[in-house]
Write an enzyme that holds these catalytic residues in place. Structure first.
Site, PDB file in Angstrom:
ATOM      1  N   GLY A 208       0.832  -1.206   0.000  1.00  0.00           N
ATOM      2  CA  GLY A 208       0.000   0.000   0.000  1.00  0.00           C
ATOM      3  C   GLY A 208       0.857   1.243   0.000  1.00  0.00           C
ATOM      4  N   ASN A 209       0.239   2.367   0.269  1.00  0.00           N
ATOM      5  CA  ASN A 209       0.990   3.616   0.359  1.00  0.00           C
ATOM      6  C   ASN A 209       0.358   4.513   1.421  1.00  0.00           C
ATOM      7  OD1 ASN A 209      -1.019   5.476  -0.992  1.00  0.00           O
ATOM      8  ND2 ASN A 209      -0.703   3.952  -2.614  1.00  0.00           N
ATOM      9  N   ARG A 210       0.970   5.664   1.643  1.00  0.00           N
ATOM     10  CA  ARG A 210       0.589   6.472   2.805  1.00  0.00           C
ATOM     11  C   ARG A 210      -0.472   7.523   2.495  1.00  0.00           C
ATOM     12  NH1 ARG A 210       6.205   8.609   4.503  1.00  0.00           N
ATOM     13  NH2 ARG A 210       5.059   9.669   6.146  1.00  0.00           N
ATOM     14  N   SER A 211      -1.096   7.456   1.345  1.00  0.00           N
ATOM     15  CA  SER A 211      -2.100   8.475   1.018  1.00  0.00           C
ATOM     16  C   SER A 211      -3.310   8.363   1.963  1.00  0.00           C
ATOM     17  CB  SER A 211      -2.565   8.288  -0.432  1.00  0.00           C
ATOM     18  OG  SER A 211      -3.627   9.164  -0.686  1.00  0.00           O
TER      19      SER A 211
END
Ligand code: CTP
Length: 408
Positions: A208-211
């Site tokens: 995933g990512n931190r958005s």
């Protein structure tokens, strides 16, 4: 610090005005609450006095020597009426001055925001709609009511937008002026992606990512306040849905791609604010990967995900504007802006909203600052502000570029 007049009219949602008041005072504003007499049937004056630290009166016969019915409106930087009932909207549209709130509305030269709340039948009635149109024509901002649970078992348009939404939009008006929420996207269809995709490794793990999705949420919220019909394709975001917005939840980049292509087909503006994973594990294990098991992987091969923005550009409808986002860092090959210009050209979108994320400084934060590049070469700096203020700056760049003949 700004001087805000919080008008409260007599509907059940008046209790939410106390939360809105708290949001304004917590942000450091000086708030004078002016309820209608009917509002005090729902919330007592003592609540508003205690939370605002200011006296509360409803009629024009108190403190006559201070000419309150004129001074309160004259001294305000912003008037917010929440909830605005059908009766209050009617009296405001007619220019009545039969209580302190309507008198204040007649003397205020600052921006005025109405947040309506009433039963669906009352909201949809031609009389109310005419009153709303009249108020908008005169420059007032009338927010669309939220769709949802009303008093009793009923449900439909007419619910007061959440106090945080109203506070966020009121702050946009304070910072950017009433034009930031001009009702000029009425009849337009806007599709926004937000959040970050998750690419599964096995049933419990993902890349995933931190958005956080907050910037895309704000873009959707401001578009809805400007009158657009908004669809928010939400990748793994757990935030309250802004009023006037329909969400389509998605998980992976591929799900986001399918949803965006379907929704974008009839859109006037498409905004790709989501952080889409460029790569996904080549295959997702059907059962949980366990250490020591024969299936324990030595490495995780990745494959490229489709570029959704690029595909939206190639398939865009005539007159449609496609807006991309770019989170950039400067490096030895160039600074943030030169990377962004190259990306705008490469992706072929009409506008690119550029975030400088050197040092991971944007993710999850309330404040943001961006530059908007347009295919026609313009560079617009949106000053540091809340994500709603940034969203307002982005829409200020998009709206003049909308084609009149693109209405569909
Ligand atoms: N985007 C997309 N599909 C992808 C990757 C990104 O639609 N697979 C969109 C994002 O939503 C954003 C824009 O493309 O609007 C820019 O995203 P970014 O990750 O900065 O661009 P990349 O194409 O990944 O470029 P680079 O790897 O060169 O930074």
């Amino acid at each position: 610090m700004s001087r805000i007049v919080l008008g409260v009219s007599g509907g059940v949602a008046a209790y939410k005005a106390a939360l809105l008041l708290r949001a304004f005072t917590a942000a450091g504003h000086d708030v004078r609450v002016v309820p209608t007499p009917g509002a005090l049937n729902f919330v007592g004056a003592a609540t508003f006095e205690a939370l605002s630290g200011n006296p509360v009166t409803t009629d024009v016969w108190s403190d006559v020597h201070q000419v309150a019915h004129v001074r309160i409106g004259q001294g305000a930087d912003l008037v917010v009426v929440a909830p605005a009932t059908a009766d209050l909207l009617a009296r405001a549209a007619a220019g009545r001055a039969d209580d302190l709130l309507t008198a204040t509305l007649l003397t205020a030269s600052c921006p005025v925001v109405f947040a309506p709340a009433m039963h669906t039948e009352m909201w949809l009635h031609a009389a109310t709609q005419d009153n709303v149109a009249t108020l908008r024509r005169r420059g007032a901002i009338v927010l669309p009511p939220a769709v949802g649970r009303l008093t009793g078992p009923d449900s439909g348009p007419g619910r007061l937008p959440e106090p945080e939404d109203i506070a966020a939009l009121a702050t946009v008006v304070l910072g950017s002026g009433p034009d930031a929420l001009a009702h000029d996207l009425s009849g337009r269809r806007v599709v926004v992606s937000a959040g970050g995709t998750r690419e599964p490794l096995d049933p419990v793990r993902y890349l995933g990512n931190r958005s956080s999705g907050k910037q895309g949420w704000a873009v959707a919220r401001v578009a809805a306040a400007r009158g657009a019909e908004v669809v928010l394709v939400a990748a793994n975001v757990d935030l309250p849905v802004p009023f006037g917005v329909r969400t389509v939840p998605v998980g992976t980049a591929e799900e986001l791609r399918v949803a965006m292509l379907a929704e974008a087909a009839t859109a006037d503006v498409v905004v790709m604010a989501a952080a889409v994973a460029d790569f996904r594990p080549e295959s997702a294990a059907a059962t949980k990967l366990k250490k020591g098991a024969a299936s324990e992987p030595d490495s995780v091969p990745l494959v490229r995900n489709p570029d959704v923005l690029a595909e939206l550009v190639t398939k865009r409808a005539p007159g449609q504007l496609v807006v991309g986002f770019a989170a950039e860092t400067g490096d030895e090959d160039g600074d943030v802006l030169s990377h962004a210009r190259a990306k705008l050209a490469r992706k072929g979108c009409d506008l690119l909203v550029v975030n400088d994320v050197s040092g991971g400084q944007v993710f999850g934060r309330a404040e943001n600052t961006v530059v908007v590049l347009t295919a026609d070469g313009a560079v617009t700096e949106v000053p540091q502000g809340s994500k709603d203020a940034v969203a307002a700056g982005i829409w200020a760049t998009i709206v003049p570029r909308l084609h009149d003949d693109s209405r569909r």
